[in-house]
Each structure stands twice: as structure tokens, then as C-alpha cells.
Design an enzyme around this catalytic site. Structure first.
Site, mmCIF file in Angstrom:
data_model
loop_
_atom_site.group_PDB
_atom_site.id
_atom_site.type_symbol
_atom_site.label_atom_id
_atom_site.label_comp_id
_atom_site.label_asym_id
_atom_site.label_seq_id
_atom_site.Cartn_x
_atom_site.Cartn_y
_atom_site.Cartn_z
ATOM 1 N N HIS A 66 -27.869 -30.524 51.486
ATOM 2 C CA HIS A 66 -26.935 -29.593 52.126
ATOM 3 C C HIS A 66 -26.042 -30.313 53.129
ATOM 4 O O HIS A 66 -24.851 -30.019 53.242
ATOM 5 C CB HIS A 66 -27.743 -28.482 52.788
ATOM 6 C CG HIS A 66 -26.920 -27.463 53.494
ATOM 7 N ND1 HIS A 66 -27.160 -27.072 54.787
ATOM 8 C CD2 HIS A 66 -25.843 -26.750 53.101
ATOM 9 C CE1 HIS A 66 -26.283 -26.160 55.146
ATOM 10 N NE2 HIS A 66 -25.465 -25.950 54.149
ATOM 11 N N GLU A 69 -23.358 -32.019 51.289
ATOM 12 C CA GLU A 69 -22.346 -31.032 50.874
ATOM 13 C C GLU A 69 -21.304 -30.849 51.968
ATOM 14 O O GLU A 69 -20.097 -30.815 51.706
ATOM 15 C CB GLU A 69 -23.020 -29.701 50.551
ATOM 16 C CG GLU A 69 -22.069 -28.591 50.178
ATOM 17 C CD GLU A 69 -22.539 -27.224 50.645
ATOM 18 O OE1 GLU A 69 -21.727 -26.521 51.294
ATOM 19 O OE2 GLU A 69 -23.697 -26.868 50.381
ATOM 20 N N HIS A 70 -21.753 -30.730 53.218
ATOM 21 C CA HIS A 70 -20.818 -30.627 54.343
ATOM 22 C C HIS A 70 -19.953 -31.888 54.450
ATOM 23 O O HIS A 70 -18.734 -31.811 54.647
ATOM 24 C CB HIS A 70 -21.590 -30.444 55.649
ATOM 25 C CG HIS A 70 -22.017 -29.046 55.918
ATOM 26 N ND1 HIS A 70 -21.595 -28.331 57.025
ATOM 27 C CD2 HIS A 70 -22.840 -28.210 55.234
ATOM 28 C CE1 HIS A 70 -22.146 -27.116 57.003
ATOM 29 N NE2 HIS A 70 -22.911 -27.029 55.935
ATOM 30 N N GLU A 146 -26.148 -23.859 61.941
ATOM 31 C CA GLU A 146 -26.244 -22.982 60.773
ATOM 32 C C GLU A 146 -27.697 -22.590 60.524
ATOM 33 O O GLU A 146 -28.001 -21.436 60.220
ATOM 34 C CB GLU A 146 -25.665 -23.702 59.557
ATOM 35 C CG GLU A 146 -25.657 -22.864 58.285
ATOM 36 C CD GLU A 146 -25.039 -23.603 57.107
ATOM 37 O OE1 GLU A 146 -25.339 -23.223 55.958
ATOM 38 O OE2 GLU A 146 -24.277 -24.558 57.334
#
Length: 454
Positions: A66, A69-70, A146
Site C-alpha cells: 500500500h 501504491e502511494h 490513513e
């Protein structure tokens, strides 16, 4: 090289292309390209799927899929940090990305004539991502925040996280997609670089295009932009099977919340052979019997009639790289306890196991379940999602029609059989929320998935 490759495609009549819609072609570097022609609107959806998700992470670096991905939006040698999204927006498009246990995907929706732009940008960051310490140190803070918002400050998400952690002992589905906070706090840019170098290659990706396009033109574009990229050897993926569960597991989560909550997860199989397997299809219909429409059994009995629950639902996903879970969850009504709701759910399961479903109910549920899948196929985006999901989990886009046909073939006897076989205590994990005082804090709304926001 490019002209020679195109000549080879022409001489071979685009060898590897299936004479049907969708169309498939594989580049020499291993990139699979699947095109679905849909001329209903002058737009196109482009998605690149990498077969690498949180299940491929190792201890100490959970969440790195993840995080990467950022970082994919943080620039290359040609495109500075923050410019990817700006370029797509200026072209009148929209884009985003998402990470799952099984894969990571990036997408753009644009006017058809802007498809080369999407390919150019995606090919560039597939090979030339600039992973700098400066950008990483900023973005890892975004990811940690997040996690706080979606999980740590969301009681139902905390319950879901603990449910998975307990239900899966050996399999990496044990870990949350967003990662454990301690791993995020100790993650370094080199962890992201290693992940990128390991998994981001054309031979570990599927390019899916849906829209008002011609497949041969898309194949030529894919060859132009992605063809020059070099493949590399991928790590061997070892089977990671769960040990036999030998009894019910339970966990209680204490967190600030207004209401209690319960989630019950039963171990189930998933699709491995779309033509020979039948239990996953029966389990999907079983989920529909319990929660496939407003008058389904759980809602009708526990919400409308007995008023044991404010809400209750069931869900099952038959397509995944790892093991499956059949989940039933709900929030008890005011004055009712989690124990009462859990017993109410169990009563409905016992009733189904004892009496099964009538042919009339079965046909009603099938109509709802199949219709929901057919309606999704009206969307270009979800047509691409289905293709990418199938391809990234070890199945094929060619299985789409078989999936629907096999759902229609499910019998009432099969629904009863899987209910008896799988909805039983030896494969059950139960997670409950014990609400603590809110202290004036507002609870954020649940959010689905690990979508990137930039």
C-alpha cells in the site's frame, strides 16, 4: 525493435489474440493485454494490475504494498512528484489506485484519444519510479494517518482487523492491507525500493482496457509504450495453507463506540477450477439467501420481525488467491446484546441447515445475485475490474460466462449441503465489539478498501 515487433504481429495474425470480445495479446516481455471493446460512449478505462498485494509481504514490512501504491504518484525522472495526477486531470480524465490482499491496481478514465497519454505515464512509472527519501518520509506519515482514520479510530474496522488476525493463523491474510502501525513507523524507503524492484515488472502485470477502442490499435499502443520495458525474474511463490482449525475462536475488542457489533467468520473454499468446483457457487447463493435482497432471511427475521438487530448482513467472495471466509455481521438493536444477536443468527443458520431452501426462494435469490453481477457489467470500469480480478487471482477473463452459468446451475440441495458443511463451529471465528465511552469523540464512517487518495 518496435517496427520488427509490429511486423511479427502482422505476419502471425496477432498470434495469441482470441477472436472474440474481449481480446488478449501478450507482449514479448510478458505483459498480458486484455481489451474489451465497448463503443457505447467515447471514453476508455485503462487499468494496470500487478499480481502483488499484501499477502506477498514479509514480517516487519506489512503495509509496504500500500505504501508503494502511494509512492507511485511521487514522480519519475521524467514526471516530477505530484504531476501524474495533474497531467491526467488537465487531459479531462480521472485516476486512482487501490491495494488488496491479492494485487495492486492503477487506473485512468479518459477520452479515447488520450489513451496514449495513460500508457506513456504508466509505462514510465513501471520502470522509472524515483523513490526518494524526501518524498517517502512525507508519504509514510500520510499512510500512518490513513491507518489511524480508517482503522484505529473506526471500531468496526478494528473488529474486522482482529477477526482476520485470529481467523488466519499461518496465511498472510492475517495481516491488514494497510499494515501494522509498528511496521509503518519503522518502514524505510529501501523497503519500498525492494518491493518495487521485486514485483513491478511487465511479466507480473496485466493491462486491461475497456471502452470505445479497437483491440488491434490498443495492442500496437501497448507494444509502443510497454514493449521496450525489460522483464525480470520473479520470486517463487510458495503455497501458504492454513492449518486445520480445531474449534471456535473468539476475540473481544474494546474501543470507543456508540453500539456493540459482532462479526462471525466461517472458513470456506474459493474457486480454483471454475468448471469442476461447485461449492463456491453454492456458497455465493447461500450468501444471497441470507442477505441478497431486502426481504432476505437475516434482514427479514432479525431486523423486521424480531427487531434483534439494527442491521445484519452476510458476505462471501469466491475469487481470491488465498483462503476464503463466509462472514455474517450485525449491530444489535438498542436494549439487545451481542449474545442475543449472535444466537439469533445461529438460529437462522440452524433453520436453513435443517429445512434448506424452497425452489421458489432459490430462483428468487438466483435472480437477485445474477442480476447484481450483470448490472455491474454495464459499467466500463467494473468490466475492467472483473477482468483484472480474474487474471490477478489465477483465473481467466474467459471464465466470466462460466461463472454466471454455474451460479444458475446451483441446486437447493447444494445450498443446504454447504450450509451444513461450512457454517459450523469448528471453522468459526467470532469477533465482538465491547463499546467504551466516546468521550465526545466523533467516530468516522467506515470506508471500503485501501484506495489511494491524493
Amino acid at each position: 525493435m518496435y517496427r520488427k515487433a509490429l511486423l511479427g504481429m502482422a505476419l502471425l495474425g496477432l498470434s495469441g489474440v482470441v477472436a472474440a470480445n474481449p481480446y488478449e495479446y501478450k507482449l514479448a516481455n510478458g505483459l498480458k493485454v486484455v481489451v474489451k471493446e465497448d463503443p457505447r460512449a467515447p471514453v476508455v478505462v485503462s487499468q494496470i494490475w500487478y499480481r502483488a498485494g499484501s499477502m506477498d509481504e514479509v514480517n516487519g514490512t506489512t503495509g509496504v504494498a500500500h505504501v508503494l501504491e502511494h509512492m507511485m504518484f511521487k514522480g519519475t525522472r521524467k514526471v516530477p512528484a505530484g504531476q501524474f495526477s495533474k497531467i491526467i486531470a488537465e487531459a479531462g480524465g480521472r485516476e486512482n489506485a487501490f491495494t488488496s490482499h491479492d494485487y495492486t491496481a492503477y487506473f485512468q478514465q479518459l477520452q479515447v484519444d488520450k489513451l496514449p497519454l495513460a500508457f506513456k505515464l504508466e509505462a514510465d512509472r513501471m520502470a522509472n519510479l524515483a523513490l526518494t527519501e524526501r518524498e517517502f518520509s512525507k508519504e509514510i506519515k500520510v499512510v500512518m494517518e490513513e491507518r489511524r482514520m480508517r482503522t484505529d479510530d473506526n471500531p468496526q474496522s478494528l473488529v474486522g482487523e482482529q477477526l482476520n488476525a485470529l481467523a488466519f493463523e499461518a496465511h498472510p491474510y492475517h495481516h491488514p492491507i494497510v499494515g501494522w502501525m509498528n511496521d509503518l513507523e519503522n518502514m524505510r524507503v529501501e523497503d519500498a525500493r525492494t518491493w518495487y524492484r521485486t514485483w513491478y515488472a511487465p511479466n507480473n502485470a496485466t493491462l486491461v482496457v475497456v471502452g470505445d477502442v479497437k483491440h488491434d490499435a490498443v495492442f500496437r499502443l501497448a507494444q509502443q509504450y510497454f514493449g521496450p520495458l525489460k522483464p525480470h525474474a520473479l520470486p517463487s511463490r510458495k503455497p501458504q495453507k492454513e492449518p486445520l482449525q480445531r474449534g471456535i475462536k473468539k476475540v473481544t475488542v474494546k474501543a470507543p463506540a456508540k453500539q456493540p457489533y459482532v462479526a462471525m467468520a466461517y472458513r470456506t473454499p474459493v474457486l480454483r477450477n471454475v468448471t469442476e468446483d461447485w461449492e463456491p457457487y453454492a456458497l455465493e447463493i447461500l450468501a444471497g439467501v441470507l442477505d441478497g435482497y431486502s426481504a432476505a432471511r437475516l434482514n427479514q427475521s432479525l431486523v423486521r420481525e424480531s427487531r434483534l438487530a439494527n442491521d445484519v448482513g452476510a458476505g462471501y467472495d469466491d475469487i481470491s488467491r488465498g483462503p476464503g471466509l463466509f462472514i455474517i455481521d450485525g449491530t444489535p438493536s438498542e436494549g439487545k446484546s451481542v449474545a442475543e444477536l449472535e444466537q439469533g443468527i445461529r438460529d437462522q443458520i440452524v433453520k436453513l441447515q435443517r429445512d434448506g431452501v424452497s425452489e421458489e426462494e432459490l430462483q428468487r435469490v438466483k435472480a437477485q445475485v445474477v442480476a447484481a453481477q450483470v448490472y455491474q457489467r454495464d459499467s466500463m470500469f467494473y468490466q475492467g475490474m472483473l477482468i483484472g480480478n480474474l487474471e490477478s487471482t489465477g483465473l481467466s477473463w474467459r471464465d466470466e460466462k462460466t461463472l454466471l452459468a454455474k451460479l444458475n446451475d446451483v441446486t437447493a440441495a447444494q445450498v443446504k449441503e454447504v450450509a451444513i458443511k461450512y457454517l459450523q463451529n469448528d471453522g468459526l471465528t467470532v469477533a465482538t465489539l465491547d463499546p467504551q465511552p466516546l468521550d465526545g469523540k466523533q467516530q468516522p464512517q467506515p470506508q471500503a478498501g485501501e484506495f489511494h487518495v491524493h
